[in-house]
Design an enzyme around this catalytic site. Structure first.
Site, PDB file in Angstrom:
ATOM      1  N   LYS A   1       0.829  -1.215   0.000  1.00 48.66           N
ATOM      2  CA  LYS A   1       0.000   0.000   0.000  1.00 48.66           C
ATOM      3  C   LYS A   1       0.867   1.270   0.000  1.00 48.66           C
ATOM      4  CE  LYS A   1      -2.151  -0.986   3.866  1.00 48.66           C
ATOM      5  NZ  LYS A   1      -1.551  -2.289   4.227  1.00 48.66           N
TER       6      LYS A   1
ATOM      7  N   ARG B   1      -9.285   0.675   9.254  1.00 51.36           N
ATOM      8  CA  ARG B   1      -8.839  -0.691   9.510  1.00 51.36           C
ATOM      9  C   ARG B   1      -9.921  -1.529  10.178  1.00 51.36           C
ATOM     10  NH1 ARG B   1      -3.046  -0.037   9.101  1.00 51.36           N
ATOM     11  NH2 ARG B   1      -1.872  -1.690   9.980  1.00 51.36           N
TER      12      ARG B   1
ATOM     13  N   ARG C   1      11.965  -6.675   5.177  1.00 56.40           N
ATOM     14  CA  ARG C   1      11.784  -5.237   5.013  1.00 56.40           C
ATOM     15  C   ARG C   1      12.615  -4.478   6.053  1.00 56.40           C
ATOM     16  NH1 ARG C   1       5.882  -2.639   4.088  1.00 56.40           N
ATOM     17  NH2 ARG C   1       5.526  -2.634   6.320  1.00 56.40           N
TER      18      ARG C   1
ATOM     19  N   ARG D   1      11.497  -3.206  12.000  1.00 56.31           N
ATOM     20  CA  ARG D   1      10.504  -2.747  12.960  1.00 56.31           C
ATOM     21  C   ARG D   1      10.200  -3.825  13.997  1.00 56.31           C
ATOM     22  NH1 ARG D   1       5.910  -0.492   8.976  1.00 56.31           N
ATOM     23  NH2 ARG D   1       4.648  -1.617  10.482  1.00 56.31           N
TER      24      ARG D   1
HETATM   25  P1  AMP Z   1       1.067  -0.087   9.352  1.00 56.95           P
HETATM   26  O1  AMP Z   1       2.365   0.614   9.132  1.00 56.95           O
HETATM   27  O2  AMP Z   1      -0.071   0.514   8.560  1.00 56.95           O
HETATM   28  O3  AMP Z   1       1.164  -1.579   9.185  1.00 56.95           O
HETATM   29  O4  AMP Z   1       0.663   0.180  10.883  1.00 56.95           O
HETATM   30  C1  AMP Z   1       1.505  -0.235  11.935  1.00 56.95           C
HETATM   31  C2  AMP Z   1       0.701  -0.387  13.217  1.00 56.95           C
HETATM   32  O5  AMP Z   1       0.093   0.868  13.556  1.00 56.95           O
HETATM   33  C3  AMP Z   1      -0.460  -1.365  13.122  1.00 56.95           C
HETATM   34  O6  AMP Z   1      -0.057  -2.709  13.342  1.00 56.95           O
HETATM   35  C4  AMP Z   1      -1.370  -0.845  14.235  1.00 56.95           C
HETATM   36  O7  AMP Z   1      -0.864  -1.188  15.514  1.00 56.95           O
HETATM   37  C5  AMP Z   1      -1.209   0.674  14.092  1.00 56.95           C
HETATM   38  N1  AMP Z   1      -2.200   1.232  13.140  1.00 56.95           N
HETATM   39  C6  AMP Z   1      -1.946   1.853  11.960  1.00 56.95           C
HETATM   40  N2  AMP Z   1      -3.077   2.271  11.365  1.00 56.95           N
HETATM   41  C7  AMP Z   1      -4.094   1.905  12.208  1.00 56.95           C
HETATM   42  C8  AMP Z   1      -5.506   2.036  12.157  1.00 56.95           C
HETATM   43  N3  AMP Z   1      -6.123   2.637  11.128  1.00 56.95           N
HETATM   44  N4  AMP Z   1      -6.220   1.531  13.187  1.00 56.95           N
HETATM   45  C9  AMP Z   1      -5.631   0.943  14.256  1.00 56.95           C
HETATM   46  N5  AMP Z   1      -4.305   0.765  14.354  1.00 56.95           N
HETATM   47  C10 AMP Z   1      -3.526   1.247  13.343  1.00 56.95           C
END
Ligand code: AMP
Length: 215
Positions: A13, A88, A127, A162
């Site tokens: 994404k 989400r 990654r 990460r």
């Molecule tokens: P991502 O980089 O989008 O995979 O997000 C990393 C982490 O941030 C996720 O595993 C969640 O813990 C938190 N996170 C990001 N976006 C959301 C969202 N829209 N709702 C809830 N948690 C989120």
């Protein structure tokens, strides 16, 4: 363009969003990037979010909506936005719908990027992300390594794996995605704006989205 990008963690994404921003000046809004920035900066939001993020759990909807209500009203969203990692959950999608109605904003499309689970697992384990919260450039030790090992090409900061990209956390994030986020495909299908794109290459996904938008 005003687009939501759905897809499991590691579906691409972020990469797709970055390429699409170059087309018409739309901004990428990644809730994951915003939260990681807050964790690094040690803000109240970051302190509240960190535990959830490290475990691979979702941060509570109320925190996320607090971020997005402000973010979508910033001036740079006028040209359009690509939502990457938001919404989400169904409650987030419902809250977003109400917010967009209030702001008189109409979405063009919701794109679900589908990538096989084995490809995703391999991608996420390899990654690396720039630790500088203002940069957060993404690399891959196999397919897109940094020029100097462990150093970001763009800003010279360290690149890191990460905390939520260990095999156990990734597996948990994928399960969370299937349980909480995948139902959004049904939600947006009912709204009549859902498109599914299957592809393991970001180029192919970008081309498919461009052709859907007629660009
Ligand atoms: P991502 O980089 O989008 O995979 O997000 C990393 C982490 O941030 C996720 O595993 C969640 O813990 C938190 N996170 C990001 N976006 C959301 C969202 N829209 N709702 C809830 N948690 C989120």
């Amino acid at each position: 363009m005003k687009i939501i990008l759905l897809g499991a963690p590691g579906a691409g994404k972020g990469t797709v969003a970055k390429r699409l921003t170059a087309l018409d000046g739309s901004v990428q809004i990644s809730t994951g990037d915003i939260l990681r920035g807050a964790v690094q900066a040690g803000t109240e939001l970051g302190k509240e979010a960190k535990g959830f993020m490290d475990r691979g759990d979702l941060v509570p909807d109320s925190l996320i909506m607090g971020i997005m209500e402000g973010r979508l009203q910033e001036a740079d969203c006028k040209n359009g936005f690509l939502l990457d990692g938001f919404p989400r959950t169904i409650p987030q999608a419902e809250a977003l719908k109400a917010l967009l109605t209030k702001l008189s904003i109409k979405l063009d499309m919701v794109v679900d990027i589908q990538v096989p689970r084995d490809v995703i697992l391999d991608r996420l384990c390899t990654r690396r992300t720039c630790e500088n919260p203002k940069c957060q450039a993404i690399y891959n030790v196999k397919s897109m390594p940094t020029k100097v090992e462990g150093i970001c090409d763009k800003c010279g900061s360290k690149t890191i794996q990460r905390a939520d990209e260990t095999e156990a956390a990734i597996s948990h994030r994928l399960d969370t995605y299937n349980e909480k986020t995948a139902p959004l495909v049904g939600f947006y299908s009912n709204e009549g704006i859902m498109k599914t794109v299957t592809g393991t290459s970001s180029d192919a996904v970008v081309e498919a989205i461009k052709s859907e938008l007629g660009k």
